[in-house]
Write a protein that holds these residues in place. Structure first.
Motif, mmCIF file in Angstrom:
data_model
loop_
_atom_site.group_PDB
_atom_site.id
_atom_site.type_symbol
_atom_site.label_atom_id
_atom_site.label_comp_id
_atom_site.label_asym_id
_atom_site.label_seq_id
_atom_site.Cartn_x
_atom_site.Cartn_y
_atom_site.Cartn_z
ATOM 1 N N ALA A 100 0.820 -1.194 0.000
ATOM 2 C CA ALA A 100 0.000 0.000 0.000
ATOM 3 C C ALA A 100 0.858 1.250 0.000
ATOM 4 O O ALA A 100 1.994 1.250 0.438
ATOM 5 N N PRO B 278 2.150 4.327 1.545
ATOM 6 C CA PRO B 278 2.193 4.702 2.955
ATOM 7 C C PRO B 278 1.422 5.995 3.232
ATOM 8 O O PRO B 278 1.014 6.240 4.358
ATOM 9 N N ALA B 279 1.238 6.803 2.206
ATOM 10 C CA ALA B 279 0.502 8.040 2.415
ATOM 11 C C ALA B 279 -0.986 7.771 2.581
ATOM 12 O O ALA B 279 -1.727 8.591 3.081
ATOM 13 N N PRO C 254 -2.617 4.977 4.258
ATOM 14 C CA PRO C 254 -2.497 3.714 4.990
ATOM 15 C C PRO C 254 -3.824 3.092 5.382
ATOM 16 O O PRO C 254 -3.860 1.964 5.828
ATOM 17 N N THR C 255 -4.911 3.816 5.213
ATOM 18 C CA THR C 255 -6.172 3.260 5.663
ATOM 19 C C THR C 255 -6.729 2.230 4.694
ATOM 20 O O THR C 255 -7.678 1.548 4.997
#
Lengths: 273, 293
Positions: B8, B10-11, B13-14
């Motif tokens: 994913a 990282p910016a 992350p949800t």
């Protein structure tokens, strides 16, 4: 930023040496190093490989004992991992525990504090939110990217509400874009949480960008070569800060110190700026 | 090691994790049935040959499979769910055997893992005990049977002792090796969290060494079963091994075969349970790619 030349420093490294006995004789990793790090300072440590920068950090963390000298945290000698101090390691895949969820990894960091369950849960959520991963508590580390795992490692460090946070080349294993994000995150967290941060890196740009002060170590044997204050203000920006002429000047100064340590051996360098 | 799964941004992350992993789509049902058939045809063919042969050329010693299974059903199974559909015949014989098995084997796990932890963390201890461990590791465990009988006589304790002594070493050695091989980075990480000695063992060292420890335990299941049966063949008045020998000596071959089927099924069930436990506990190892190292 500190008026505390007379106050007790957050970290006081006093005449510390570290030598290893190897098959081919005694090898000195770090010789006679003294440095005072004031509370709230963000200090980065750079140097060529073999200069003992990680050794110094591991001694500050109480994970290695100095061969000579002493390191004091808030005036108390360190003789094992002290409370109020957290470490972020380079290899996140071998510092977070993959057999636990993120939540339990974080909770484990607070285990020695014997807090009530609700407080631990609250702190886990708070720390994850601080690193921008509010919904990651139930994931396992291996379900996340490297950058996310390192954010979790930082959140785990925040769990002990550290006065001092030690980071050992924390972003060496992530890609450039993620790295920039993480640098900004650490700068912001350092200010928000008021922690003293010691940040070891081999990246000169990074060392200057994040810190209030850069310690340059030289190799063979490892020793302190220079102590350079960084006057770039408290607000750092990946574009603007790096365009600042002062940034460029500092960067080239550190670069020369790191690349040509022999040239400065005879120049006495004062430890306090 | 490269980062295991850069799933994913990282910016953001949800986003959902790649929990299930993409993996290939499941093949259609008929295809799976065919695969199962292909995998099992040899076993099936052998069973059919057994059946046909035994009926074509009747022998007292080799009854047809269907008769064996019928005997198995009437001796060991009932329609009573309160006893797990297992008859008194099962509980009287296999129950006794399994109780011995569990006592010896679980005891060996507890002692083997605990001693392995100590030996794995201490070079002094591991040097000191190395000769003893090697001695018992290399010794064929059934050879200890007369010794066990000497000490305990014809009692349950004899069987339990033999099973324990026969399995504790392999568990101990694997635990010690597993603990000694735990990546020092994990230990350092745990120490930096100021974990107590106990927590360092239970939360870090033990799980990190679990793949190796469970491998030792899995091997020990087979050894424990062998020792359970052998010790019952030799000197007991109850249990599965005893019943098999007794049936053989009284020419009740059908009953003997039914006992053999039960032993095989117990072995399969125990190994299956062991695999399930391993899959559950070691999910992280496969997912991190550490299993490939």
């Amino acid at each position: 930023m500190n008026d505390g030349a007379t106050a007790v420093p957050a970290l006081d490294v006093a005449g510390v040496s570290k030598a290893y006995d190897t098959a081919s004789g005694r090898r000195i990793a770090l010789s006679e190093t003294s440095v005072r790090i004031e509370a709230g300072e963000f200090v980065s440590v750079v140097g060529p490989s073999g200069c003992g920068k990680s050794t110094l950090l591991m001694m500050m963390a109480g994970l290695l004992a100095p061969s000579e000298g002493e390191i004091r945290l808030d005036g108390r000698p360190i003789d094992g991992p002290p409370p109020g101090l957290a470490v972020v390691f380079q290899d996140y895949s071998r510092s977070l525990f993959p057999w636990m969820s993120v939540r339990r990894n974080l909770a484990l960091a607070a285990a020695s504090d014997k807090l009530p369950k609700e407080e631990v849960a609250r702190r886990v959520q708070h720390c994850l939110t601080a690193v921008g991963l509010p919904d990651a508590a139930d994931l396992r580390p291996y379900q996340m990217s490297g950058g996310m795992q390192q954010r979790v490692a930082i959140a785990r460090a925040l769990m002990v509400q550290p006065q001092v946070m030690l980071m050992d080349e924390p972003f060496a294993a992530v890609d450039a874009q993620t790295r920039a994000d993480l640098e900004d995150l650490v700068v912001r967290l350092g200010q928000e949480f008021g922690a003293t941060i010691v940040f070891v890196t081999h990246d000169i740009d990074e060392a200057v960008y994040v810190a209030d002060r850069v310690l340059v170590l030289a190799a063979g044997p490892g020793r302190l070569a220079a102590d350079i204050p960084v006057d770039l203000g408290s607000r750092r920006d990946q574009v603007e800060t790096k365009l600042d002429p002062e940034f460029a000047r500092l960067r080239s100064e550190v670069f020369q110190l790191v690349m040509r340590p022999r040239a400065i051996v005879d120049v006495p360098v004062s430890a306090s700026a | 090691m490269s980062s295991p799964a850069a799933v994913a941004d990282p910016a953001a992350p949800t986003g959902g994790p790649a929990a299930g992993g993409p993996g290939p789509a499941r093949p259609p049902r008929w295809r799976r049935a065919l695969t199962t058939l292909a995998d099992g045809w040899l076993l099936l063919a052998l069973l059919v040959v057994w059946e046909v042969w035994a009926r074509a050329d009747p022998s007292l010693f080799f009854p047809p499979l269907t008769k064996v299974l019928g005997e198995f059903g009437s001796v060991y199974l009932t329609s009573d769910p309160s006893t797990l559909f297992l008859s008194a015949g099962f509980w009287d014989n296999a129950g006794v055997s399994l109780a011995r098995f569990l006592q010896g084997w679980l005891g060996a796990i507890v002692v083997g893992v605990a001693a392995g932890l100590a030996l794995g963390r201490s070079r002094v201890l591991s040097r000191m005990y190395d000769p003893i461990v090697r001695f018992f590791m290399s010794m064929p465990k059934v050879a200890l049977l007369p010794v066990a009988v000497q000490i305990f006589g014809v009692t349950d304790a004899m069987n339990v002792f033999l099973i324990f002594l026969g399995t504790v070493w392999i568990i101990l050695v694997n635990t010690a090796d597993g603990i000694a091989g735990v990546d020092e980075s994990w230990v350092r990480s745990g120490r930096s969290l100021r974990l107590s000695r106990f927590a360092l063992f239970t939360r870090v060292l033990l799980p990190a060494a679990a793949p190796r420890i469970l491998a030792g335990i899995r091997v020990s299941v087979g050894t424990a079963l062998i020792l359970m049966i052998v010790s019952e063949l030799y000197a007991t008045t109850s249990g599965l091994g005893y019943q098999i020998v007794y049936a053989e000596r009284t020419f009740a071959y059908l009953e003997m075969w039914a006992g053999l089927v039960l032993v095989a099924l117990i072995g399969i069930a125990l190994n299956g349970a062991m695999s399930a436990v391993e899959r559950r506990l070691l999910r992280w190892e496969r997912r991190t790619g550490l299993a490939d190292l």
